[in-house]
Design an enzyme around this catalytic site. Structure first.
Site, PDB file in Angstrom:
ATOM      1  N   ASP A 189      -9.674  14.017   8.022  1.00  0.00           N
ATOM      2  CA  ASP A 189      -8.931  13.070   6.860  1.00  0.00           C
ATOM      3  C   ASP A 189      -8.987  13.290   5.511  1.00  0.00           C
ATOM      4  O   ASP A 189      -9.067  12.520   4.825  1.00  0.00           O
ATOM      5  CB  ASP A 189      -9.502  11.658   7.270  1.00  0.00           C
ATOM      6  CG  ASP A 189      -8.524  10.443   6.711  1.00  0.00           C
ATOM      7  OD1 ASP A 189      -7.308  10.813   6.261  1.00  0.00           O
ATOM      8  OD2 ASP A 189      -8.777   9.405   6.422  1.00  0.00           O
TER       9      ASP A 189
ATOM     10  N   GLU B 177      -6.125   6.607  -2.276  1.00  0.00           N
ATOM     11  CA  GLU B 177      -6.182   5.510  -1.124  1.00  0.00           C
ATOM     12  C   GLU B 177      -6.515   4.209  -1.639  1.00  0.00           C
ATOM     13  O   GLU B 177      -5.768   2.991  -1.144  1.00  0.00           O
ATOM     14  CB  GLU B 177      -7.234   5.895  -0.030  1.00  0.00           C
ATOM     15  CG  GLU B 177      -6.222   6.643   1.058  1.00  0.00           C
ATOM     16  CD  GLU B 177      -5.179   5.945   1.839  1.00  0.00           C
ATOM     17  OE1 GLU B 177      -5.443   4.656   1.990  1.00  0.00           O
ATOM     18  OE2 GLU B 177      -3.840   6.588   1.835  1.00  0.00           O
TER      19      GLU B 177
ATOM     20  N   HIS C  91       1.600   4.321  -3.100  1.00  0.00           N
ATOM     21  CA  HIS C  91       1.534   5.817  -3.003  1.00  0.00           C
ATOM     22  C   HIS C  91       2.526   6.393  -3.787  1.00  0.00           C
ATOM     23  O   HIS C  91       2.138   7.464  -4.524  1.00  0.00           O
ATOM     24  CB  HIS C  91       1.656   6.089  -1.515  1.00  0.00           C
ATOM     25  CG  HIS C  91       0.195   5.989  -0.678  1.00  0.00           C
ATOM     26  ND1 HIS C  91      -0.970   6.640  -1.327  1.00  0.00           N
ATOM     27  CD2 HIS C  91      -0.168   5.575   0.371  1.00  0.00           C
ATOM     28  CE1 HIS C  91      -1.938   6.332  -0.362  1.00  0.00           C
ATOM     29  NE2 HIS C  91      -1.456   5.690   0.533  1.00  0.00           N
TER      30      HIS C  91
ATOM     31  N   HIS D 239      -9.783   7.720   3.681  1.00  0.00           N
ATOM     32  CA  HIS D 239      -9.866   6.229   3.997  1.00  0.00           C
ATOM     33  C   HIS D 239     -11.229   5.753   4.478  1.00  0.00           C
ATOM     34  O   HIS D 239     -11.122   4.492   4.758  1.00  0.00           O
ATOM     35  CB  HIS D 239      -8.894   6.050   5.404  1.00  0.00           C
ATOM     36  CG  HIS D 239      -7.567   6.437   5.296  1.00  0.00           C
ATOM     37  ND1 HIS D 239      -6.992   7.712   5.410  1.00  0.00           N
ATOM     38  CD2 HIS D 239      -6.390   5.654   5.044  1.00  0.00           C
ATOM     39  CE1 HIS D 239      -5.477   7.703   5.373  1.00  0.00           C
ATOM     40  NE2 HIS D 239      -5.271   6.529   4.755  1.00  0.00           N
TER      41      HIS D 239
ATOM     42  N   HIS E 247       0.857  -1.183   0.047  1.00  0.00           N
ATOM     43  CA  HIS E 247      -0.060  -0.180  -0.096  1.00  0.00           C
ATOM     44  C   HIS E 247       0.838   1.124  -0.157  1.00  0.00           C
ATOM     45  O   HIS E 247       0.748   2.281  -0.801  1.00  0.00           O
ATOM     46  CB  HIS E 247      -0.887  -0.048   1.245  1.00  0.00           C
ATOM     47  CG  HIS E 247      -1.702   0.984   1.262  1.00  0.00           C
ATOM     48  ND1 HIS E 247      -3.343   1.028   1.267  1.00  0.00           N
ATOM     49  CD2 HIS E 247      -1.458   2.167   1.932  1.00  0.00           C
ATOM     50  CE1 HIS E 247      -3.623   2.426   1.489  1.00  0.00           C
ATOM     51  NE2 HIS E 247      -2.524   3.082   1.993  1.00  0.00           N
ATOM     52  N   GLU E 248       1.810   1.416   0.940  1.00  0.00           N
ATOM     53  CA  GLU E 248       2.750   2.668   0.896  1.00  0.00           C
ATOM     54  C   GLU E 248       3.365   2.596  -0.303  1.00  0.00           C
ATOM     55  O   GLU E 248       3.483   4.005  -0.704  1.00  0.00           O
ATOM     56  CB  GLU E 248       3.610   2.264   2.162  1.00  0.00           C
ATOM     57  CG  GLU E 248       2.869   2.505   3.595  1.00  0.00           C
ATOM     58  CD  GLU E 248       1.740   3.286   3.842  1.00  0.00           C
ATOM     59  OE1 GLU E 248       1.976   4.447   3.139  1.00  0.00           O
ATOM     60  OE2 GLU E 248       0.761   3.349   4.416  1.00  0.00           O
TER      61      GLU E 248
ATOM     62  N   TYR F 261      -4.572  14.381  -2.928  1.00  0.00           N
ATOM     63  CA  TYR F 261      -4.930  13.580  -1.686  1.00  0.00           C
ATOM     64  C   TYR F 261      -6.106  14.290  -1.016  1.00  0.00           C
ATOM     65  O   TYR F 261      -5.563  14.803   0.308  1.00  0.00           O
ATOM     66  CB  TYR F 261      -3.738  13.550  -0.801  1.00  0.00           C
ATOM     67  CG  TYR F 261      -3.879  12.152  -0.126  1.00  0.00           C
ATOM     68  CD1 TYR F 261      -3.851  10.838  -0.513  1.00  0.00           C
ATOM     69  CD2 TYR F 261      -3.700  12.519   1.321  1.00  0.00           C
ATOM     70  CE1 TYR F 261      -3.972   9.868   0.398  1.00  0.00           C
ATOM     71  CE2 TYR F 261      -3.728  11.335   2.327  1.00  0.00           C
ATOM     72  CZ  TYR F 261      -3.841  10.052   1.802  1.00  0.00           C
ATOM     73  OH  TYR F 261      -3.798   9.166   2.771  1.00  0.00           O
TER      74      TYR F 261
END
Lengths: 89, 375
Positions: free
Chosen positions: B268, B195, B175, B273, B171-172, B186
């Protein structure tokens, strides 16, 4: 002094909130000092930050600041930890 | 040669002096791209300046290697980055399990993008992969800071070490892939798509490593991250958004699976998310409708969407949906795949934008444009 902290964002996407009133607490002096230092060190407005990074909203007696995790000062970090630890979740 | 693009979201990753050097290169494939980039340089100078501030300029590699260049750092519970170098590429395993999990996860992610889509690292040009573990004190998070991955140890009460689930590592790093391709903003729906793309490929990286079919996969994000005693299996479920956890301390998983339950919030970055559950579930519906390995056709359509140059940075769900349908048709024709894409979006209440309304407001060159093919 009234202090509230809201942490949003993060990989988990789970918001945490906690607040406290320093009056009558044994650590009132320490918290007040941290809060003043956090306000002094902060800049605004909050930058957009990195994906999945935490964001903080800190309210101190009616003054609210927004910070990206990477912008939090040492004092701010200690304050956040002290306030969020009030919330047992 | 994607590092020589001058028109994409990250038009800036090669400094002008290097472009000039490459423009004199004897290899036509090299000098053509560089000369083209230089021609566009003045036009894009503002973009270049802007992005250089926020992105670490990678060392360009003319022929990216088919193996990763990993470096692991130990932040030693501080929040300064990157920390102390503890394992470089080819080094023997560390005595620190977090270091080894992150090292292996970076490798699995590199392997996935190369084998599935011919992509060399997060930028398509062999960007070295850096990660820091043991970040902060009891830190309940992992994030991509624009140039490296950062992992906390978790607080030991609710969260375990964030290096544990492979899909978190995937996932990271995704990005990073997004940053170097569509660069989805974002915030709001484009942020939820940013996301979601990270969840989609994070899950596919795990499925690829385990050789799981769409029907065998768990479609969970953050599986194994919650401490014993927390009522939940993971942080998110692509199969059934909103069902990953239900715990007295954490509350209930708030993700929607359908536009009818889209969450409007300013927290957020506009609930990035939360609303990611909607495109996450659309991908799950597509992958299970097509069957087999999800990274093959379903993942390929999503990858083409992300990197094909037709997705604007500020895309909303409807625009993203339209680009996935276009990508499905471009790769597989007007057949089963495109029909399954449209059915998947219908299943989450998203109507693809019409062509006329989805023209990108700023041009984004497809990755690999004006250059040699990848892989």
């Amino acid at each position: 002094m009234y202090i509230a902290v809201t942490r949003t964002g993060g990989f988990a996407g789970i918001t945490r909130k906690a607040e406290l009133e320093t009056t009558g607490r044994p650590d009132a002096r320490q918290l007040t000092d941290l809060a003043r230092a956090a306000l002094t060190a902060s800049r605004s407005p909050a930058p957009s930050g990195a994906p999945d990074a935490f964001h903080y909203e800190i309210t101190i007696d009616g003054t609210t600041i927004n910070l990206a995790d990477s912008e939090v000062s040492e004092a701010g970090r200690a304050l956040i930890q002290a306030v969020l630890s009030q919330d047992k979740s | 040669m994607t590092e020589m693009r001058a028109t994409s979201a990250f038009c800036t990753i090669v400094p002008p002096h290097l472009l000039e050097q490459l423009a004199r290169h004897e290899d036509p494939e090299v000098h053509h791209s560089a000369r083209h980039s230089l021609a566009l340089d003045a036009e894009h100078r503002d973009c270049r300046r802007l992005a250089i501030r926020s992105v670490v300029v990678p060392k360009p590699t003319l022929q990216p290697a088919d193996s990763p260049q990993r470096t692991l750092y130990d932040a030693r519970h501080h929040q300064g980055l990157p920390g102390i170098e503890v394992r470089a590429e080819g080094d023997r395993p560390s005595t620190d399990a977090s270091v080894n999990r992150a090292y292996d996860g970076l490798g699995a992610t590199f392997d996935f993008y190369l084998k599935a889509y011919g992509r060399h690292s997060v930028d398509g040009a062999g960007l070295p992969l850096h990660a820091s573990v043991h970040y902060g004190e009891g830190y309940d998070n992992a994030f991509w800071n624009g140039s490296e991955m950062v992992f906390g140890d978790g607080d030991g009460k609710t969260f375990k070490d964030f290096t544990i689930p492979l899909e978190v590592i995937g996932h990271e790093l995704t990005h990073g892939v997004t940053q170097y391709s569509a660069n989805l903003t974002y915030d709001g729906q484009s942020g939820a798509l940013n996301e979601s793309v990270s969840d989609v490929f994070g899950s596919l990286i795990k499925q690829h490593a385990l050789r799981q079919s769409a029907h065998d996969a768990d479609w969970l994000i953050g599986e194994g991250l919650l401490e014993t005693g927390v009522h939940g299996r993971a942080l998110r479920s692509m199969k059934a958004p909103g069902t990953a956890y239900d715990d007295p301390r954490l509350g209930k998983d708030p993700q929607p699976a359908h536009m009818d339950h889209y969450v409007r919030t300013t927290d957020d970055n506009g609930g990035v998310h939360l609303n990611s559950g909607i495109p996450n579930h659309a991908f799950y519906l597509l992958a299970t409708a097509l069957g087999g390995y999800a990274w093959e056709r379903a993942g390929r359509i999503w990858y083409d969407t992300l990197t094909g140059g037709k997705l604007p940075a500020g895309a909303d769900f409807a625009t993203f949906a339209q680009v996935t349908a276009t990508a499905a048709q471009a790769r597989y024709g007007d057949g089963e795949e495109k029909r399954a894409v449209l059915a998947a979006w219908a299943g989450v209440g998203v109507t693809p934008a019409s062509h006329s309304s989805s023209v990108p407001h700023q041009s984004a060159a497809p990755e690999g444009a004006e250059s040699a093919p990848q892989g």
